[in-house]
Design a protein around this motif. Sequence first.
Motif, PDB file in Angstrom:
ATOM      1  N   PHE B 212       0.827  -1.209   0.000  1.00  0.00           N
ATOM      2  CA  PHE B 212       0.000   0.000   0.000  1.00  0.00           C
ATOM      3  C   PHE B 212       0.863   1.262   0.000  1.00  0.00           C
ATOM      4  O   PHE B 212       0.390   2.346  -0.290  1.00  0.00           O
ATOM      5  CB  PHE B 212      -0.927   0.023   1.219  1.00  0.00           C
ATOM      6  N   PHE B 213       2.146   1.120   0.358  1.00  0.00           N
ATOM      7  CA  PHE B 213       3.007   2.293   0.512  1.00  0.00           C
ATOM      8  C   PHE B 213       4.100   2.416  -0.544  1.00  0.00           C
ATOM      9  O   PHE B 213       4.731   3.452  -0.655  1.00  0.00           O
ATOM     10  CB  PHE B 213       3.639   2.286   1.916  1.00  0.00           C
ATOM     11  N   THR B 214       4.357   1.349  -1.281  1.00  0.00           N
ATOM     12  CA  THR B 214       5.386   1.419  -2.318  1.00  0.00           C
ATOM     13  C   THR B 214       5.073   0.464  -3.473  1.00  0.00           C
ATOM     14  O   THR B 214       4.446  -0.569  -3.271  1.00  0.00           O
ATOM     15  CB  THR B 214       6.775   1.068  -1.747  1.00  0.00           C
ATOM     16  N   ARG B 215       5.539   0.865  -4.650  1.00  0.00           N
ATOM     17  CA  ARG B 215       5.364   0.010  -5.838  1.00  0.00           C
ATOM     18  C   ARG B 215       6.637  -0.773  -6.150  1.00  0.00           C
ATOM     19  O   ARG B 215       6.661  -1.554  -7.088  1.00  0.00           O
ATOM     20  CB  ARG B 215       5.023   0.879  -7.049  1.00  0.00           C
ATOM     21  N   LYS B 216       7.670  -0.495  -5.347  1.00  0.00           N
ATOM     22  CA  LYS B 216       8.974  -1.099  -5.663  1.00  0.00           C
ATOM     23  C   LYS B 216       8.965  -2.622  -5.557  1.00  0.00           C
ATOM     24  O   LYS B 216       9.787  -3.295  -6.163  1.00  0.00           O
ATOM     25  CB  LYS B 216      10.045  -0.532  -4.734  1.00  0.00           C
ATOM     26  N   LEU B 217       8.051  -3.159  -4.752  1.00  0.00           N
ATOM     27  CA  LEU B 217       8.046  -4.613  -4.542  1.00  0.00           C
ATOM     28  C   LEU B 217       6.940  -5.320  -5.329  1.00  0.00           C
ATOM     29  O   LEU B 217       6.552  -6.433  -4.999  1.00  0.00           O
ATOM     30  CB  LEU B 217       7.893  -4.919  -3.045  1.00  0.00           C
ATOM     31  N   ASP B 218       6.437  -4.672  -6.370  1.00  0.00           N
ATOM     32  CA  ASP B 218       5.325  -5.276  -7.122  1.00  0.00           C
ATOM     33  C   ASP B 218       5.686  -6.652  -7.690  1.00  0.00           C
ATOM     34  O   ASP B 218       4.822  -7.511  -7.834  1.00  0.00           O
ATOM     35  CB  ASP B 218       4.855  -4.331  -8.243  1.00  0.00           C
ATOM     36  N   TRP B 219       6.975  -6.854  -8.014  1.00  0.00           N
ATOM     37  CA  TRP B 219       7.400  -8.172  -8.512  1.00  0.00           C
ATOM     38  C   TRP B 219       7.139  -9.248  -7.447  1.00  0.00           C
ATOM     39  O   TRP B 219       6.789 -10.374  -7.766  1.00  0.00           O
ATOM     40  CB  TRP B 219       8.888  -8.157  -8.901  1.00  0.00           C
ATOM     41  N   LEU B 220       7.290  -8.838  -6.173  1.00  0.00           N
ATOM     42  CA  LEU B 220       7.086  -9.801  -5.083  1.00  0.00           C
ATOM     43  C   LEU B 220       5.597 -10.144  -4.939  1.00  0.00           C
ATOM     44  O   LEU B 220       5.229 -11.302  -4.715  1.00  0.00           O
ATOM     45  CB  LEU B 220       7.611  -9.207  -3.768  1.00  0.00           C
ATOM     46  N   TRP B 221       4.744  -9.128  -5.116  1.00  0.00           N
ATOM     47  CA  TRP B 221       3.287  -9.378  -5.006  1.00  0.00           C
ATOM     48  C   TRP B 221       2.790 -10.193  -6.198  1.00  0.00           C
ATOM     49  O   TRP B 221       1.720 -10.768  -6.155  1.00  0.00           O
ATOM     50  CB  TRP B 221       2.491  -8.063  -4.906  1.00  0.00           C
ATOM     51  N   PHE B 222       3.585 -10.182  -7.275  1.00  0.00           N
ATOM     52  CA  PHE B 222       3.242 -11.035  -8.425  1.00  0.00           C
ATOM     53  C   PHE B 222       3.604 -12.492  -8.123  1.00  0.00           C
ATOM     54  O   PHE B 222       2.830 -13.410  -8.423  1.00  0.00           O
ATOM     55  CB  PHE B 222       3.996 -10.549  -9.677  1.00  0.00           C
ATOM     56  N   ILE B 223       4.763 -12.703  -7.495  1.00  0.00           N
ATOM     57  CA  ILE B 223       5.266 -14.068  -7.262  1.00  0.00           C
ATOM     58  C   ILE B 223       4.624 -14.725  -6.030  1.00  0.00           C
ATOM     59  O   ILE B 223       4.254 -15.905  -6.078  1.00  0.00           O
ATOM     60  CB  ILE B 223       6.810 -14.031  -7.097  1.00  0.00           C
ATOM     61  N   LEU B 224       4.502 -13.938  -4.941  1.00  0.00           N
ATOM     62  CA  LEU B 224       4.007 -14.531  -3.680  1.00  0.00           C
ATOM     63  C   LEU B 224       2.659 -15.253  -3.807  1.00  0.00           C
ATOM     64  O   LEU B 224       2.516 -16.374  -3.311  1.00  0.00           O
ATOM     65  CB  LEU B 224       3.916 -13.471  -2.589  1.00  0.00           C
ATOM     66  N   PRO B 225       1.663 -14.650  -4.476  1.00  0.00           N
ATOM     67  CA  PRO B 225       0.382 -15.379  -4.593  1.00  0.00           C
ATOM     68  C   PRO B 225       0.531 -16.702  -5.329  1.00  0.00           C
ATOM     69  O   PRO B 225      -0.144 -17.677  -4.997  1.00  0.00           O
ATOM     70  CB  PRO B 225      -0.504 -14.411  -5.375  1.00  0.00           C
ATOM     71  N   ILE B 226       1.429 -16.741  -6.317  1.00  0.00           N
ATOM     72  CA  ILE B 226       1.616 -17.995  -7.071  1.00  0.00           C
ATOM     73  C   ILE B 226       2.149 -19.076  -6.118  1.00  0.00           C
ATOM     74  O   ILE B 226       1.647 -20.205  -6.097  1.00  0.00           O
ATOM     75  CB  ILE B 226       2.579 -17.776  -8.267  1.00  0.00           C
TER      76      ILE B 226
END
Lengths: 179, 263
Positions: B212-226
């Motif tokens: 909610f506070f940064t977009r820098k870790l969007d790659w992580l939010w892509f991988i973690l749900p998988i």
Amino acid sequence: MNDYYFARLFREHKLAFVIVTGFTICTLVTTLLGDEITPFFVWGMFSQKETPRYEQEIVEIRVNDEVFNYYTELTNFNRHMLIGPISFYTNMEANGGVHPTRKFFKDRLTEAQYKSWAPTIFSITNDPSIKREFEDWVFRYLDHSADEPIERLEVFLNTYRYESPRRLILMQQDTVLHL
Amino acid sequence: MSYAVFGVITFTLIYRFLSNSLLSQLEAPVLKDPYVDLTYWFFHLLHIPEFLTGNFLVALAFDLSLILLPVLACYTHRKTIWPVLFGLFYLTYMVTYNSYSCHHTHCMAGIFLISIPFWFKDNKAFSLTWEGLRYYALFIYASAFLWKLFRGSVFHYDQGFSIMLNESSAYLLLEPATWRSSLYWNILENPDLAHQLILAGSLSQGLFLIGFFTRKLDWLWFILPIIFQTMTYLLFHVMIYELLILCLVFLPWHKIREHVGSQ
């Protein structure tokens, strides 16, 4: 950043602002209440504290006198569509044939409230007389999903007890359907 | 982007067809569970699920439309009518399937929600609702963590072991000799491991709060749900892969577009 997003939304597109804000408020309300109204989902699955249940009720299906392995014979959605209603039906039978949703309201409403809501509740739930139709449906759906033609179909609710993690003992077998 | 979104949607619908799970394949089910969801009440009061599943030809027409609409949405980017119709059809399918399977699963929610940005013709509205969907995808996992935190189940020692007992017993009985059963037996013999697995899963959901506070870790939010959904499927036999479509909101689409454009 969230405020920034909503401020930008308000500034740049009023209709999108109304839709997104409305959706957000409804989602937050249903989340706080813990009761969802689709599409305002509550994401609390597996969050209820669980204690080990060493007695497990497991659905057994016998097709043409052989155990039907619904893990290898059916895909996930297929199995879900079959086992879900069977489990639900066993709950209904355990309630004396009363649909669980009817029981849910009966337990929570006063008698007068239940009476006034009864026509609505009854029109969206099943009567105990559903048994025959349900049996026919299980047969039809399984016949459509299974590879072999079905001549005999039996469904049991088996109660197993874990004697140890690798040892399950059959304690009780109740017949759910017999066709 | 619409190719990716509606392509994935078409793929999931084909998988549902192969799973005998589209409305024309349900063989006119009779037992329903609208529970206390007012939307389900509304649909059943209007007899929509009964009408759709009660007549094979109607159900078949509905299914064909459901599969055809995302294909049309793929190839006619500027027409919002197809995504709107698809959203309404899919919501109807979700309510009907969940009602007759007697379990209100959330796995289909992502597909319905991701169609919403495509309802807007205006590019600005699309971008803003797409961005909103990114927050919603974060909210799904963050709120799942907060539910567990406030109910005290995150650190509850028996949680993993108990869920494992409930979800795997039928599989253990029917398929006792597979590698998966061997994995389950081992976890059931080591409650510490079950606790650590569920704790790791829950805390990984909590990480989504950072998004909610940064977009820098969007790659992580892509991988973690998988990883998370795969573990949920492997350990608990709960298949919620369709929800992974929301991972698409974490992809850097402007970079993908530039890359595709330069080719």
